[in-house]
Design a protein around this motif. Structure first.
Motif, PDB file in Angstrom:
ATOM      1  N   THR A 119       0.808  -1.226   0.000  1.00 54.45           N
ATOM      2  CA  THR A 119       0.000   0.000   0.000  1.00 54.45           C
ATOM      3  C   THR A 119       0.837   1.271   0.000  1.00 54.45           C
ATOM      4  OG1 THR A 119      -0.139  -0.062   2.427  1.00 54.45           O
ATOM      5  CG2 THR A 119      -1.920  -1.127   1.191  1.00 54.45           C
ATOM      6  N   ASP A 120       2.119   1.200   0.401  1.00 59.48           N
ATOM      7  CA  ASP A 120       2.968   2.380   0.505  1.00 59.48           C
ATOM      8  C   ASP A 120       4.315   2.129  -0.148  1.00 59.48           C
ATOM      9  OD1 ASP A 120       1.419   4.243   2.316  1.00 59.48           O
ATOM     10  OD2 ASP A 120       1.536   2.484   3.631  1.00 59.48           O
ATOM     11  N   ASP A 121       4.938   3.212  -0.659  1.00 60.27           N
ATOM     12  CA  ASP A 121       6.349   3.133  -1.004  1.00 60.27           C
ATOM     13  C   ASP A 121       7.135   2.991   0.296  1.00 60.27           C
ATOM     14  OD1 ASP A 121       5.765   3.564  -3.729  1.00 60.27           O
ATOM     15  OD2 ASP A 121       5.654   5.721  -3.383  1.00 60.27           O
ATOM     16  N   CYS A 122       8.254   2.277   0.259  1.00 57.73           N
ATOM     17  CA  CYS A 122       8.941   1.954   1.515  1.00 57.73           C
ATOM     18  C   CYS A 122       9.649   3.165   2.131  1.00 57.73           C
ATOM     19  CB  CYS A 122       9.932   0.820   1.272  1.00 57.73           C
ATOM     20  SG  CYS A 122       9.144  -0.716   0.766  1.00 57.73           S
ATOM     21  N   ILE A 123      10.463   3.864   1.343  1.00 60.23           N
ATOM     22  CA  ILE A 123      11.131   5.088   1.806  1.00 60.23           C
ATOM     23  C   ILE A 123      10.895   6.167   0.762  1.00 60.23           C
ATOM     24  CG2 ILE A 123      13.305   6.206   2.412  1.00 60.23           C
ATOM     25  CD1 ILE A 123      14.397   3.505   3.261  1.00 60.23           C
ATOM     26  N   THR A 124      10.338   7.307   1.177  1.00 56.99           N
ATOM     27  CA  THR A 124      10.076   8.417   0.268  1.00 56.99           C
ATOM     28  C   THR A 124      10.721   9.685   0.817  1.00 56.99           C
ATOM     29  OG1 THR A 124       7.943   7.458  -0.360  1.00 56.99           O
ATOM     30  CG2 THR A 124       8.292   9.785  -0.868  1.00 56.99           C
ATOM     31  N   ILE A 125      11.538  10.342  -0.018  1.00 53.95           N
ATOM     32  CA  ILE A 125      12.132  11.633   0.338  1.00 53.95           C
ATOM     33  C   ILE A 125      11.690  12.643  -0.713  1.00 53.95           C
ATOM     34  CG2 ILE A 125      14.238  12.874   0.923  1.00 53.95           C
ATOM     35  CD1 ILE A 125      13.875  10.402   2.640  1.00 53.95           C
ATOM     36  N   LEU A 126      11.033  13.745  -0.261  1.00 51.62           N
ATOM     37  CA  LEU A 126      10.535  14.769  -1.172  1.00 51.62           C
ATOM     38  C   LEU A 126      11.114  16.139  -0.810  1.00 51.62           C
ATOM     39  CD1 LEU A 126       6.698  13.905  -1.238  1.00 51.62           C
ATOM     40  CD2 LEU A 126       8.508  12.969  -2.674  1.00 51.62           C
ATOM     41  N   ASN A 127      11.371  16.953  -1.829  1.00 53.62           N
ATOM     42  CA  ASN A 127      11.677  18.375  -1.655  1.00 53.62           C
ATOM     43  C   ASN A 127      12.784  18.621  -0.640  1.00 53.62           C
ATOM     44  OD1 ASN A 127       9.412  19.045  -3.385  1.00 53.62           O
ATOM     45  ND2 ASN A 127       8.087  18.565  -1.628  1.00 53.62           N
ATOM     46  N   SER A 128      13.895  17.932  -0.851  1.00 55.64           N
ATOM     47  CA  SER A 128      15.009  18.024   0.100  1.00 55.64           C
ATOM     48  C   SER A 128      16.291  18.414  -0.622  1.00 55.64           C
ATOM     49  CB  SER A 128      15.205  16.671   0.796  1.00 55.64           C
ATOM     50  OG  SER A 128      16.400  16.665   1.546  1.00 55.64           O
ATOM     51  N   ASN A 129      17.011  19.380  -0.034  1.00 61.02           N
ATOM     52  CA  ASN A 129      18.369  19.684  -0.497  1.00 61.02           C
ATOM     53  C   ASN A 129      19.402  19.417   0.581  1.00 61.02           C
ATOM     54  OD1 ASN A 129      17.976  21.800   1.238  1.00 61.02           O
ATOM     55  ND2 ASN A 129      18.113  23.418  -0.309  1.00 61.02           N
ATOM     56  N   LYS A 130      18.988  18.743   1.644  1.00 65.86           N
ATOM     57  CA  LYS A 130      19.906  18.367   2.708  1.00 65.86           C
ATOM     58  C   LYS A 130      20.737  17.162   2.265  1.00 65.86           C
ATOM     59  CE  LYS A 130      18.111  21.184   5.910  1.00 65.86           C
ATOM     60  NZ  LYS A 130      16.858  21.621   5.264  1.00 65.86           N
ATOM     61  N   ASP A 131      21.927  17.020   2.829  1.00 63.23           N
ATOM     62  CA  ASP A 131      22.752  15.847   2.587  1.00 63.23           C
ATOM     63  C   ASP A 131      22.234  14.683   3.426  1.00 63.23           C
ATOM     64  OD1 ASP A 131      25.467  16.585   0.987  1.00 63.23           O
ATOM     65  OD2 ASP A 131      24.747  18.311   2.131  1.00 63.23           O
ATOM     66  N   ASN A 181       4.247   5.902  -6.137  1.00 67.33           N
ATOM     67  CA  ASN A 181       5.278   5.632  -7.135  1.00 67.33           C
ATOM     68  C   ASN A 181       5.607   4.154  -7.278  1.00 67.33           C
ATOM     69  OD1 ASN A 181       6.284   8.562  -5.767  1.00 67.33           O
ATOM     70  ND2 ASN A 181       6.119   8.467  -7.999  1.00 67.33           N
ATOM     71  N   HIS A 182       4.928   3.308  -6.507  1.00 69.00           N
ATOM     72  CA  HIS A 182       5.056   1.846  -6.650  1.00 69.00           C
ATOM     73  C   HIS A 182       6.516   1.388  -6.528  1.00 69.00           C
ATOM     74  CE1 HIS A 182       0.932   1.984  -8.214  1.00 69.00           C
ATOM     75  NE2 HIS A 182       1.340   3.008  -8.938  1.00 69.00           N
ATOM     76  N   ALA A 183       7.248   1.909  -5.531  1.00 71.36           N
ATOM     77  CA  ALA A 183       8.692   1.663  -5.490  1.00 71.36           C
ATOM     78  C   ALA A 183       9.186   1.378  -4.080  1.00 71.36           C
ATOM     79  CB  ALA A 183       9.436   2.870  -6.053  1.00 71.36           C
ATOM     80  N   GLY A 184      10.382   0.806  -4.032  1.00 68.30           N
ATOM     81  CA  GLY A 184      11.040   0.594  -2.753  1.00 68.30           C
ATOM     82  C   GLY A 184      11.583   1.882  -2.172  1.00 68.30           C
ATOM     83  N   ILE A 185      12.344   2.654  -2.987  1.00 62.07           N
ATOM     84  CA  ILE A 185      12.891   3.941  -2.556  1.00 62.07           C
ATOM     85  C   ILE A 185      12.496   4.988  -3.583  1.00 62.07           C
ATOM     86  CG2 ILE A 185      14.997   5.264  -2.090  1.00 62.07           C
ATOM     87  CD1 ILE A 185      16.316   2.659  -1.190  1.00 62.07           C
ATOM     88  N   VAL A 186      11.985   6.144  -3.104  1.00 63.73           N
ATOM     89  CA  VAL A 186      11.516   7.214  -3.978  1.00 63.73           C
ATOM     90  C   VAL A 186      12.217   8.523  -3.606  1.00 63.73           C
ATOM     91  CG1 VAL A 186       9.525   8.587  -4.706  1.00 63.73           C
ATOM     92  CG2 VAL A 186       9.260   6.142  -4.265  1.00 63.73           C
ATOM     93  N   LEU A 187      12.793   9.198  -4.613  1.00 61.44           N
ATOM     94  CA  LEU A 187      13.314  10.555  -4.449  1.00 61.44           C
ATOM     95  C   LEU A 187      12.591  11.452  -5.439  1.00 61.44           C
ATOM     96  CD1 LEU A 187      17.177   9.851  -4.410  1.00 61.44           C
ATOM     97  CD2 LEU A 187      15.575   9.747  -2.480  1.00 61.44           C
ATOM     98  N   ASN A 188      12.088  12.585  -4.964  1.00 62.80           N
ATOM     99  CA  ASN A 188      11.428  13.549  -5.849  1.00 62.80           C
ATOM    100  C   ASN A 188      11.840  14.948  -5.428  1.00 62.80           C
ATOM    101  OD1 ASN A 188       9.528  15.197  -7.285  1.00 62.80           O
ATOM    102  ND2 ASN A 188       8.210  13.390  -7.489  1.00 62.80           N
ATOM    103  N   ASN A 189      12.392  15.703  -6.400  1.00 63.72           N
ATOM    104  CA  ASN A 189      12.908  17.043  -6.125  1.00 63.72           C
ATOM    105  C   ASN A 189      13.937  17.013  -4.988  1.00 63.72           C
ATOM    106  OD1 ASN A 189      13.205  19.833  -6.416  1.00 63.72           O
ATOM    107  ND2 ASN A 189      11.581  20.274  -4.926  1.00 63.72           N
ATOM    108  N   VAL A 190      14.927  16.157  -5.172  1.00 61.92           N
ATOM    109  CA  VAL A 190      15.936  15.911  -4.142  1.00 61.92           C
ATOM    110  C   VAL A 190      17.319  16.170  -4.711  1.00 61.92           C
ATOM    111  CG1 VAL A 190      17.058  14.078  -2.810  1.00 61.92           C
ATOM    112  CG2 VAL A 190      14.563  14.260  -2.810  1.00 61.92           C
ATOM    113  N   THR A 191      18.177  16.807  -3.926  1.00 60.23           N
ATOM    114  CA  THR A 191      19.600  16.925  -4.240  1.00 60.23           C
ATOM    115  C   THR A 191      20.410  16.415  -3.051  1.00 60.23           C
ATOM    116  OG1 THR A 191      19.773  19.184  -3.366  1.00 60.23           O
ATOM    117  CG2 THR A 191      19.216  18.957  -5.688  1.00 60.23           C
ATOM    118  N   ASN A 192      21.639  16.015  -3.335  1.00 59.92           N
ATOM    119  CA  ASN A 192      22.625  15.655  -2.311  1.00 59.92           C
ATOM    120  C   ASN A 192      22.261  14.398  -1.521  1.00 59.92           C
ATOM    121  OD1 ASN A 192      24.050  18.071  -2.977  1.00 59.92           O
ATOM    122  ND2 ASN A 192      22.695  19.222  -1.604  1.00 59.92           N
ATOM    123  N   GLY A 193      21.548  13.472  -2.167  1.00 59.81           N
ATOM    124  CA  GLY A 193      21.250  12.211  -1.514  1.00 59.81           C
ATOM    125  C   GLY A 193      22.167  11.097  -1.976  1.00 59.81           C
ATOM    126  N   GLN A 194      22.375  10.103  -1.118  1.00 58.70           N
ATOM    127  CA  GLN A 194      23.158   8.918  -1.465  1.00 58.70           C
ATOM    128  C   GLN A 194      22.350   7.675  -1.098  1.00 58.70           C
ATOM    129  OE1 GLN A 194      27.477   8.989  -0.540  1.00 58.70           O
ATOM    130  NE2 GLN A 194      27.092  10.988   0.414  1.00 58.70           N
TER     131      GLN A 194
END
Length: 552
Positions: A96-108, A123-136
């Motif tokens: 029912t949910d994406d596992c980890i979602t990070i939105l609108n972040s410019n933090k490291d 987004n039907h995914a395990g890990i989702v990034l949307n409008n994100v910078t500086n992620g690993q």
């Protein structure tokens, strides 16, 4: 009394030996136990089962400030030197949910060593990034999600590395409208596509392993320019690498580089390109069921060089309605229909310094104004029947290209035999010392590939140039094992680009100068050992004599 001391001495010796044996046994048992359980107490990680995580850094109550107070938060302050951490988590999306979602972040931040599965949110995914910078996104296991393993959109300056992504029915890793992303060292399998980017530019796709895709290519770029695809391995997929313009001729899949990839055993082509100004070099396209490299409609001004196109079911390199491309220095061999084929409207392409070997048909040309040689050199054809009267490496008569264009290779490469090696120095049967000798070699071969030498009968082969010095370490090792007057054989080898191998050798004589030590290493070592042994025997004998005197 003396016998008692001997007995006590033997008991002491036995006790010492027992202690040593017990210590050794305990040490070995501890090692075996540790190895058997595959446990490293210094690096032991205990993962925690966690509910899906949703962070939107623009929304109080679900931003990074809120996240720092949660039990699953792993530390950090969101800076480049101290990024936020999410790690060692097991997350079931519950369908029912994406596992980890990070939105609108410019933090490291770093998401590391997490297992995410059964993700099926927006987004039907395990890990989702949307409008994100500086992620690993590092060292995660993204398996059996509803669509995607890792999904990112409208992102830049992120790293996706060393993840295991498998059994996702859509692309394992997918990105939209994202730039300056490094996607490296991931293993992606059993997904529709491996890595899929749409409208993404300036990304690096490096050192990934992709296999067993079910619908598409291992790496697929749609409308995405200025990307680097390098040193990936793609096997047993529906296709190897695809770079494609959605709108033919729109020019939005240009200036990519495809370098040093291995593309083998795929159901379609090794590389499919529909784009312009792209470099395709150093790749191995082998055993693919369609073509090795396929330039598909309206692909212009591309450079295709130093690739191995071998044993593909249809054509080594096929140009469909594609013009003004340069194809040179490729090895094109054992392909099922042809080495190279040009369709009508594939015009003004240049083929030179390619090696056509054992293809069913080397080349077809149905285009116009294609050149099969440069101003100085053409291609090698293993069925060329001409001659080379002046031995300049160029055939005296043109080689005809099959097709209705009437094309010819006017400067076909000629190669008749093995490389000829002439050893100028050192001189045969000359005396040599412990310093490795210099050598000068002349090789007569217009298509020289590599040369090397050996001084130990081929146990070690050392790549060389025409002039140089024998490897000093190898020379000393051999020298010290010989006596004065023994011989040393230096064998030089050279092969050409067609696999012809030539060789020649010289014999040198070990010589020890009068002002040297006069003895080789082996002899000197033996004398030292013998002298030491005699001295030890004398000391032991003297001690035993004293004991006999005392006992009496």
């Amino acid at each position: 009394m003396y016998k008692k001391k001997i007995i006590e001495g033997k008991k002491s010796t036995a006790l010492i030996i027992s202690i040593i044996l017990l210590f050794i046994f305990s040490f070995k048992f501890n090692n075996l136990t540790t190895e058997g359980n595959n446990v490293d107490n210094n690096t032991l990680k205990i993962s925690a089962l966690t509910s899906p995580i949703f962070i939107d850094d623009t929304v109080p109550g679900s931003n990074w400030t809120w996240a720092t107070g949660e039990s699953w938060f792993g530390g950090g302050s969101g800076t480049s030197c101290c990024p936020y951490i999410l790690e060692d988590l097991i997350i079931d999306g519950g369908g029912t949910d994406d596992c980890i979602t990070i939105l609108n972040s410019n933090k490291d931040f770093i998401i590391r060593n997490c297992t995410v599965y059964n993700g099926d949110g927006p987004n039907h995914a395990g890990i989702v990034l949307n409008n994100v910078t500086n992620g690993q996104i590092l060292q995660n296991n993204c398996t059996m999600n509803d669509w995607f393993g890792i999904y990112f959109e409208d992102c830049k300056n992120n790293i996706i590395s060393d993840n295991s992504v498998s059994l996702n029915p859509s692309p394992g890793i997918i990105g939209y409208n994202s730039n300056y992303t490094t996607i490296s060292d991931n293993t992606v399998s059993d997904s529709s596509h491996g890595i899929y980017l749409d409208t993404c530019l300036n990304n690096d796709i490096l050192d990934n392993v992709v296999y067993d895709t079910t619908m598409g290519y291992g790496i697929d770029l749609e409308d995405s320019p200025h990307n680097k695809i390098e040193s990936n391995e793609i096997r047993s997929c529906m296709g190897g690498i695809e770079i494609n313009n959605t709108f033919s001729g729109a020019g939005n899949a240009n200036e990519n580089t495809v370098v040093d990839n291995i593309l083998e055993d795929n159901e379609n082509s090794g590389i499919l390109l529909q784009g312009n100004f792209t470099e395709i070099s150093g790749n191995t396209c082998r055993n693919n069921s369609i073509h090795g490299i396929y330039l598909y409609e309206f692909s212009y001004h591309n450079i295709i060089t130093n690739n191995i196109l071998d044993n593909n079911s249809m054509v080594g390199i096929y140009l469909l309605n594609s013009s003004d491309n340069q194809i040179f220095s490729n090895e094109i061999s054992d392909n099922g229909l042809a080495g190279a084929a040009l369709s009508p409207d594939s015009d003004e392409n240049l083929f030179s310094e390619n090696f056509f070997l054992k293809n069913k048909k080397h080349a077809y040309d149905y285009g116009a104004n294609n050149d099969w040689n440069s101003l100085t050199i053409g291609n090698y054809w293993d069925n060329y029947t001409g001659t080379d009267a002046n031995y300049d490496g160029i055939g005296d008569t043109p080689h005809n290209i099959t097709g209705d264009s009437g094309s010819k290779d006017y400067l076909p490469i000629w190669d008749e035999g093995i490389p000829l090696i002439n050893i100028t120095s050192p001189l045969n049967n000359s005396n040599v010392g412990r310093d490795a000798p210099d050598f000068t070699v002349k090789i007569t071969e217009p298509n020289l590939d590599t040369m090397w030498y050996t001084i130990d009968g081929g146990i070690n082969n050392i790549t060389s140039t025409l002039n140089g010095t024998i490897d000093q370490t190898s020379w000393e090792t051999l020298w010290d094992s010989l006596v004065k007057g023994d011989t040393i054989t230096i064998m030089f080898y050279a092969n050409d680009t067609f696999g012809h191998l030539g060789s020649n050798y010289i014999v040198l004589i070990k010589h020890v100068s009068a002002d040297g030590i006069g003895l080789d290493f082996f002899t000197t070592s033996m004398l030292i050992l013998i002298t030491s042994g005699i001295a030890i025997i004398a000391i032991i004998s003297k001690i035993h004599s004293k004991k006999r005197i005392i006992s009496h």
